[in-house]
Enzyme design. Structure first.
Site, short mmCIF file in Angstrom:
data_model
loop_
_atom_site.label_atom_id
_atom_site.label_comp_id
_atom_site.label_asym_id
_atom_site.label_seq_id
_atom_site.Cartn_x
_atom_site.Cartn_y
_atom_site.Cartn_z
N LYS A 95 -12.96 5.14 3.24
CA LYS A 95 -11.76 4.49 2.75
C LYS A 95 -11.29 5.23 1.50
O LYS A 95 -12.02 5.30 0.50
CB LYS A 95 -12.05 3.03 2.42
CG LYS A 95 -10.88 2.28 1.87
CD LYS A 95 -11.16 0.81 1.85
CE LYS A 95 -10.00 0.05 1.26
NZ LYS A 95 -10.28 -1.39 1.24
N LYS A 111 -9.69 5.08 6.95
CA LYS A 111 -8.54 4.38 6.41
C LYS A 111 -7.98 5.10 5.19
O LYS A 111 -8.79 5.47 4.34
CB LYS A 111 -9.02 2.98 6.03
CG LYS A 111 -7.98 2.06 5.49
CD LYS A 111 -8.63 0.74 5.25
CE LYS A 111 -7.63 -0.12 4.53
NZ LYS A 111 -8.27 -1.16 3.81
C1 PBG Z 1 -9.34 -4.75 0.56
C2 PBG Z 1 -8.48 -4.11 1.58
C3 PBG Z 1 -7.35 -3.30 1.39
C4 PBG Z 1 -6.84 -3.07 2.64
C5 PBG Z 1 -7.66 -3.69 3.59
N1 PBG Z 1 -8.69 -4.32 2.90
C6 PBG Z 1 -6.64 -2.86 0.15
C7 PBG Z 1 -7.32 -2.16 -0.92
O1 PBG Z 1 -8.45 -1.67 -0.79
O2 PBG Z 1 -6.72 -2.10 -1.99
C8 PBG Z 1 -5.59 -2.29 2.91
C9 PBG Z 1 -4.94 -2.57 4.20
C10 PBG Z 1 -3.54 -2.14 4.30
O3 PBG Z 1 -2.96 -1.50 3.41
O4 PBG Z 1 -2.95 -2.45 5.34
N2 PBG Z 1 -10.45 -4.12 0.11
#
Ligand code: PBG
Length: 330
Positions: free
Chosen positions: A202, A256
């Site tokens: 991520k 992601k």
């Molecule tokens: C939380 C999380 C996030 C997303 C999914 N779970 C945001 C972040 O890490 O700030 C993002 C999903 C999206 O942008 O569609 N940890």
């Protein structure tokens, strides 16, 4: 690989001439079974609230869940992902609402599992950001998101979600070592068959902004998440993240964001024999959706965007277009 053939005896356009022929030689496909549908939850009754930064995506109150699940079943969507919009009064610096068995996600889980059992899968994020007053995924000390102390809370959050009936526990926090600790705790409590989808790779991305608006953490977040989420200058580091999470017991791994990171999906799927999922995140969704609304691109761009994940080697895709595309594929 040595490629053979030459023009004019070889004409690649021959196989492209007709629709039936193109279908015959197509190397990838997209079906509703590939799609994970994210749902945002909110308090109240009879609510379906527009999220201004994500046109066409809504926050629903719990009483709307039955309708949503019925729609998902009709569309043959295998898995829903639940995300809460937490009221300001319920947030604190430790994100303690995450451990409240009557928080939105827990209530929705109980309702869905009571009514639908194993007819459909439900996945839930393990991370504190929807619940913390500062919008970070963990506990902060000396302006640093603490790893091991956060993991202890995440383990509790994962166990609670499991007790409520969650099928797929999805740690999205990027703390080190959390997959192993969560797996261990689940196994001890006889949740051996609950799956873990690790958000293994991520990135600290600019494409999450509309999501943060959707879960109400955007205004709270005063800094970035770069000391725990990955640096987008890096590629090889992704392999280390995935390798650790597989060892720790992940059943599938997520990359992601999606489209700007297809190289990473490809790299992971070429190097590991584990299902890889891609997340077409909120920013990607909103860019495409607004492009369509403004008539800059046509709706077929959605399918094209999702096929790119399949080409890269993703076995499933989290996308806010899931219901729309599943409808079109019928
Ligand atoms: C939380 C999380 C996030 C997303 C999914 N779970 C945001 C972040 O890490 O700030 C993002 C999903 C999206 O942008 O569609 N940890």
């Amino acid at each position: 690989m040595k490629l053979i053939g030459s023009y004019p005896s070889t004409r690649l356009r021959r196989n492209r001439k007709t629709d039936w022929s193109r279908r015959l030689v197509s190397e990838n496909n997209l079906s509703s079974s590939d799609l994970i549908w994210p749902i945002f939850l909110t308090d109240g009754k009879n609510q379906k609230n527009q999220i201004s930064t994500m046109p066409g995506v809504y926050r629903y109150s719990i009483d709307q869940m039955e309708k949503i699940v019925e729609k998902a079943l009709k569309l043959k969507l295998p898995l829903l992902a639940l995300f809460p919009y937490t009221k300001k009064v319920n947030k604190d610096k430790n994100g303690s609402e995450a451990l409240n068995e009557n928080n939105l996600v827990c209530k929705a889980l109980r309702l869905i599992k009571k009514k639908f059992g194993s007819e459909i899968g439900v996945m839930c994020d393990v991370a504190l950001d929807p619940y913390t007053s500062h919008g970070h995924d963990g506990l902060i000390k000396k302006r640093y998101v603490q790893n091991d102390e956060t993991v202890e809370i995440l383990v509790k959050q994962a166990l609670l979600l499991a007790e409520m009936g969650c099928d797929v526990i999805a740690p999205s926090d990027m703390m080190d070592g959390r997959v192993g600790k969560i797996r261990n705790a689940l196994d001890k409590k006889d949740f051996k068959l609950i799956q873990i989808l690790s958000y293994a790779v991520k990135y600290a991305s600019n494409f999450y902004e509309p999501f943060r608006d959707a879960v109400g953490s955007k205004k709270n977040l005063k800094s970035n998440k770069k000391n725990y989420q990955m640096d987008f200058f890096n590629q090889k580091e992704a392999l280390r993240e995935v390798s650790l999470d597989i060892k720790e017991g992940a059943d599938f791994v997520m990359v992601k964001p999606g489209m700007p990171y297809l190289d990473i999906i490809k790299l992971v799927s070429d190097n590991f024999k584990i299902p890889v999922f891609g997340y077409q995140v909120s920013g990607e969704y909103s860019l495409i959706k607004n492009g369509i609304k403004k008539k800059l691109i046509s709706e077929s761009a959605i399918e094209e965007s999702l096929l790119s994940f399949k080409r890269a080697g993703a076995s499933a895709i989290v996308t806010y277009f899931a219901d729309y595309i599943a409808q079109r594929l019928r």
